[in-house]
Write a protein that holds these residues in place. Sequence first.
Motif, PDB file in Angstrom:
ATOM      1  N   ARG A 137       1.619   9.024  -6.211  1.00  0.00           N
ATOM      2  CA  ARG A 137       1.987  10.424  -5.964  1.00  0.00           C
ATOM      3  C   ARG A 137       3.017  10.897  -6.987  1.00  0.00           C
ATOM      4  NH1 ARG A 137       1.023   9.098  -0.778  1.00  0.00           N
ATOM      5  NH2 ARG A 137       3.120   8.535  -0.208  1.00  0.00           N
TER       6      ARG A 137
ATOM      7  N   SER B 249       2.387   1.533  -3.492  1.00  0.00           N
ATOM      8  CA  SER B 249       1.387   1.985  -4.466  1.00  0.00           C
ATOM      9  C   SER B 249       1.127   3.474  -4.315  1.00  0.00           C
ATOM     10  CB  SER B 249       0.075   1.214  -4.282  1.00  0.00           C
ATOM     11  OG  SER B 249       0.259  -0.139  -4.591  1.00  0.00           O
ATOM     12  N   ASN B 250       0.951   3.927  -3.094  1.00  0.00           N
ATOM     13  CA  ASN B 250       0.705   5.354  -2.850  1.00  0.00           C
ATOM     14  C   ASN B 250       1.899   6.203  -3.279  1.00  0.00           C
ATOM     15  OD1 ASN B 250      -1.870   4.928  -1.878  1.00  0.00           O
ATOM     16  ND2 ASN B 250      -1.220   4.809   0.246  1.00  0.00           N
ATOM     17  N   THR B 251       3.096   5.724  -3.020  1.00  0.00           N
ATOM     18  CA  THR B 251       4.309   6.442  -3.410  1.00  0.00           C
ATOM     19  C   THR B 251       4.380   6.573  -4.937  1.00  0.00           C
ATOM     20  OG1 THR B 251       5.464   5.624  -1.447  1.00  0.00           O
ATOM     21  CG2 THR B 251       6.839   6.436  -3.253  1.00  0.00           C
TER      22      THR B 251
ATOM     23  N   ARG C 107       0.847  -1.197   0.000  1.00  0.00           N
ATOM     24  CA  ARG C 107       0.000   0.000   0.000  1.00  0.00           C
ATOM     25  C   ARG C 107       0.884   1.249   0.000  1.00  0.00           C
ATOM     26  NH1 ARG C 107      -4.639  -0.347   3.975  1.00  0.00           N
ATOM     27  NH2 ARG C 107      -5.428  -1.648   2.315  1.00  0.00           N
TER      28      ARG C 107
END
Length: 157
Positions: A66, A61-63, A58
């Motif tokens: 962004r 994925s967020n990194t 997670r």
Amino acid sequence: MNFETIYKSYWQKVFRLCMGYLNDTDAAKDLAQETFIKVWTQLPNFRNEASIGTWIFRIASNTCLRQIQKENKISKSELPLDIKDEIQETDIEKDIKFLYQYISELQEVERIIISLELEDINQKEIAEIVGLSEGNVRVKIHRIKEKLIQKFKKNGN
């Protein structure tokens, strides 16, 4: 589980996940490294509500998302994904490059799902990471695979 063990266990998987987003080796290494910096700093706050792998994916994925958003704000007309030609590639290496290129052309959620599927993450965990039901994830995986097969057929790979 200590950080060194986590890093050794998940580095390659996180790197390949980042490749699925960006299809750029250097950028994927940078984002994988950035992911592990976040894991290092946030490890004391990990609450075991999900598996450590789910938590790490997670964060990765967020990194990646962004970074993609940042790049899109900088230059929407420029394609951030570029496949560089290498001399003496094997057919498998070429197919892998095309696979990553095709994955990078998918919608964000589809990229996350198929990248995690390629890492042999079970569908229950994928569902937790992306916030969908397991059944929905199963259907999406099937449709994504069909899209990728069609791209390979269309482009003669």
